[in-house]
Write a protein that holds these residues in place. Structure first.
Motif, PDB file in Angstrom:
ATOM      1  N   SER A 187      -2.066   3.374   4.621  1.00 23.43           N
ATOM      2  CA  SER A 187      -1.264   2.376   3.368  1.00 23.43           C
ATOM      3  C   SER A 187      -1.650   1.069   4.117  1.00 23.43           C
ATOM      4  CB  SER A 187      -0.058   2.932   3.416  1.00 23.43           C
ATOM      5  OG  SER A 187       1.083   2.853   3.864  1.00 23.43           O
ATOM      6  N   GLY A 222       2.713  -1.734   4.460  1.00 22.99           N
ATOM      7  CA  GLY A 222       2.297  -0.167   4.062  1.00 22.99           C
ATOM      8  C   GLY A 222       3.483   0.545   4.020  1.00 22.99           C
ATOM      9  N   GLY A 281       0.505  -1.572  -0.390  1.00 31.50           N
ATOM     10  CA  GLY A 281       0.065  -0.169   0.167  1.00 31.50           C
ATOM     11  C   GLY A 281       1.157   1.139   0.279  1.00 31.50           C
ATOM     12  N   HIS A 282       0.159   2.313  -1.112  1.00 33.18           N
ATOM     13  CA  HIS A 282       1.332   3.530  -0.916  1.00 33.18           C
ATOM     14  C   HIS A 282       0.315   4.940  -1.090  1.00 33.18           C
ATOM     15  CE1 HIS A 282       4.754   1.321  -2.589  1.00 33.18           C
ATOM     16  NE2 HIS A 282       3.797   0.312  -2.614  1.00 33.18           N
ATOM     17  N   THR A 283       0.597   5.630  -0.526  1.00 36.31           N
ATOM     18  CA  THR A 283      -0.185   7.579  -0.341  1.00 36.31           C
ATOM     19  C   THR A 283       0.921   8.663  -1.150  1.00 36.31           C
ATOM     20  OG1 THR A 283       0.573   7.788   2.335  1.00 36.31           O
ATOM     21  CG2 THR A 283      -1.327   6.314   1.461  1.00 36.31           C
ATOM     22  N   GLN A 336      -0.799   7.565  -4.555  1.00 36.53           N
ATOM     23  CA  GLN A 336      -2.656   6.713  -3.994  1.00 36.53           C
ATOM     24  C   GLN A 336      -2.715   5.632  -4.810  1.00 36.53           C
ATOM     25  OE1 GLN A 336      -2.152   9.075  -0.942  1.00 36.53           O
ATOM     26  NE2 GLN A 336      -4.865   8.266  -1.222  1.00 36.53           N
TER      27      GLN A 336
END
Length: 241
Positions: free
Chosen positions: A181, A207, A162-164, A225
């Motif tokens: 994330s 994350g 997960g990436h933001t 995102q």
């Protein structure tokens, strides 16, 4: 001498058959997909190296975030595997009814040296999650259902990242982009398992917050995102099928 000419005609005939077989192989290879042509050429240039480059994107010029620090020890064992991966990538676009030549597509698929990398973007125009949460939108559920279908039917292990983008703020000082994330990656894992995927197929859930932006993009770019799924060909799973 009886039967004049001896066995010379047999040698000539053998040469003719060999030449015809070679011609047939050249014509057959020429009729294959571009990926197989490239792989065949690279194999004969360096027969002891991987038949494809480390990453062969189905979408020209696209690239995932590259969250993995090192490459997997597993690589597709044959040109058939590589051709299957490219075909599977194209079929996945069709399942989602996505034009892979359009700008700002919601999903990007890459063929890598050990499987597929699928990047699902949480774009404002087509959000994967409800704003600032790990709750899927209807579109997000649709994407994950199709991912589960692919994972259930092909010999893959999966890693979920997960990436933001920078700039996330919540009303809770203890809930940062790290938590968001990680929660989104875990929400993806739970959905995959709910729809089809056995838990032992999932290898890692991570994350990264905003620490791994996309290449050539700033950390605050909304394209960061995203959820990245590395779908790695498993020798053990391949042997069972």
């Amino acid at each position: 001498m009886a039967g004049g000419g001896g066995g010379a005609w047999k040698v000539a005939y053998a040469d003719f058959v060999t030449a015809m077989m070679a011609l047939f192989m050249v014509l057959w290879i020429s009729a294959q997909d571009q990926e197989i042509l490239i792989a065949t050429s690279q194999y004969f240039q360096s027969p002891f190296k991987s038949p494809m480059e480390a990453s062969s994107g189905v979408m020209p010029g696209t690239s995932g975030g590259g969250s993995d620090a090192s490459q997997s020890e597993t690589t597709p064992s044959s040109l058939t595997d590589m051709a299957m991966l490219n075909q599977l990538a194209r079929e996945f676009y069709k399942l989602l009814d996505i034009d892979d030549t359009a700008k700002d597509v919601p999903v990007e698929v890459q063929v890598t040296n050990d499987g597929l990398r699928i990047t699902v973007f949480d774009r404002t125009a087509q959000p994967l999650f409800r704003a600032d949460t790990s709750e899927f939108t209807p579109w997000g559920n649709f994407v994950v259902q199709n991912l589960a279908w692919v994972l259930d039917r092909y010999p893959f292990r999966v890693r979920i990242d997960g990436h933001t983008a920078t700039g996330f703020r919540s009303g809770n000082v203890d809930y940062s982009a790290w938590e968001l994330s990680a929660d989104r990656a875990n929400a993806t894992r739970r959905a995959l398992q709910r729809y089809a995927v056995a838990g032992e197929r999932i290898e890692r859930v991570t994350g990264f917050a905003d620490t791994v932006p996309l290449p050539n993009r700033g950390a605050d770019d909304p394209a960061n995102q995203r959820i990245e799924l590395s779908m790695v060909v498993s020798e053990a799973l391949r042997a069972r099928r």
